[in-house]
Scaffold this active site. Structure first.
Site, mmCIF file in Angstrom:
data_model
loop_
_atom_site.group_PDB
_atom_site.id
_atom_site.type_symbol
_atom_site.label_atom_id
_atom_site.label_comp_id
_atom_site.label_asym_id
_atom_site.label_seq_id
_atom_site.Cartn_x
_atom_site.Cartn_y
_atom_site.Cartn_z
ATOM 1 C CB CYS A 115 -45.212 -38.442 -71.629
ATOM 2 S SG CYS A 115 -45.624 -36.822 -70.939
ATOM 3 C CG HIS A 252 -44.443 -40.978 -68.177
ATOM 4 N ND1 HIS A 252 -43.482 -40.007 -68.081
ATOM 5 C CD2 HIS A 252 -45.627 -40.323 -68.324
ATOM 6 C CE1 HIS A 252 -44.048 -38.814 -68.167
ATOM 7 N NE2 HIS A 252 -45.348 -38.988 -68.307
ATOM 8 C CG ASN A 282 -45.018 -35.631 -66.572
ATOM 9 O OD1 ASN A 282 -44.082 -35.993 -67.282
ATOM 10 N ND2 ASN A 282 -46.279 -35.751 -66.940
#
Length: 325
Positions: A115, A252, A282
């Site tokens: 990520c 994020h 996500n």
């Protein structure tokens, strides 16, 4: 003092056509829309077709970013793809993107920091562009996280989606001050001793399989808010700016509770925080450029704004970057 900064001159994104809602997931896994929204803020996610590899998403995002920058593939001399779901073990997805775009022979490689990959990739691009080794870089975050899901595990399969986003990064002359357009500061971190908190249980040299994503959600959450806030402070200090000077915080998009927690810890005005997790879920390394593109397209983020991006992912890796658009 005149300096060369690496500046974001174009932004683009792409999402697969298929949308999977929380209600869709509830048809085959023990969950509900209420359960997912309460814990994550996610309402839906996009899912790539079986015949739509990560490189396809990356190429579409790259084309849109190039158009936004007024550039073509012929101008590109550096391609960095941040991804944890490559088309193949090798070659790098960046090499496949280069070929599909029709870009000339240049530099192309992938960055793997899960990520945090897009922030890491931006730091690498900065090293090339600000030092004269590249004139037109594509920094792409592209992921098909749904390929890694165990669809019987409701603690993970509801969290992730597919998508891609891209920045065009070019050199710009500045005066060496915080008013310059371009990258102003970074903070990058990794603590490999915590890799068992978020990982995939497969790989070429271990199981010979792709594997499924595994996560100790409560522990990841506990580390996320503290670590991300620390990295943001580090990046702003490196940039010579104060937290109140930030125009936009583009985090994020992992979990709305984490996004809110970081903002509160730093005393950020919630109206300065960009959140797209409800619509995208996500998307790992793709989430920052996806959110950035959305906020530019709807008129929130404008040229000259001071932007801070951040992420935390498997590794554990985390980091932040401050730049003026």
């Amino acid at each position: 003092m005149s300096v060369i900064r690496s500046a974001v001159t174009g932004v683009g994104s792409f999402l697969p056509e298929k949308v999977v809602t929380n209600a869709d997931l509830a048809k085959f896994v023990d969950t509900s829309d209420e359960w997912i929204v309460e814990r994550t803020g996610i309402h839906q996610r996009h899912q790539a077709r079986e015949d739509e590899p990560t490189s396809d998403l990356a190429v579409e995002a790259a084309r849109r970013a190039l158009a936004d920058a007024g550039k073509t593939a012929a101008d590109v001399d550096l391609i960095i793809v941040a991804t944890t779901t490559p088309d193949q073990t090798f070659p790098a997805t960046a090499a496949i993107v280069q070929a599909k775009l029709g870009a000339p022979v240049g530099i192309a490689f992938d960055v793997q920091a899960v990520c945090s990959g897009f922030v890491y990739a931006m730091s690498v691009a900065d090293g090339f562009v600000a030092r004269g080794m590249a004139k037109c870089a594509l920094v792409i975050g592209a992921e098909e996280m749904t390929r890694l899901m165990d669809w019987s595990d409701r603690t993970t399969c509801v969290l992730f989606g597919d998508g891609a986003g891209a920045f065009v990064v070019e050199p710009r002359e500045g005066q060496g001050t915080k008013a310059d357009q371009g990258v102003l500061g970074f903070a990058l971190r990794c603590d490999g001793s915590k890799s068992d908190m978020l990982y995939v249980d497969g790989g070429p040299s271990t199981t010979g399989t792709v594997g499924h994503l595994k996560m100790l959600g409560n522990q990841v959450f506990r580390h996320a808010v503290v670590n991300i806030a620390e990295a943001i402070v580090g990046a702003t200090e490196a940039a010579g700016v104060e937290i109140p000077e930030i125009d936009w915080f583009v985090p994020h998009q992992a979990n709305q509770r984490i996004i809110r927690g970081v903002g509160e810890r730093l005393g950020l005005d919630e109206n300065k925080v960009v959140s797209t997790v409800a619509l995208h879920a996500n998307t790992s390394a793709a989430s920052i450029p996806l959110a950035m593109d959305a906020a530019i397209k709807d008129g929130r983020i404008k040229r000259g704004d001071l932007v801070v991006i951040e992420a935390m992912g498997g590794g554990l890796t985390w980091g932040a970057c401050a730049f003026r658009l």
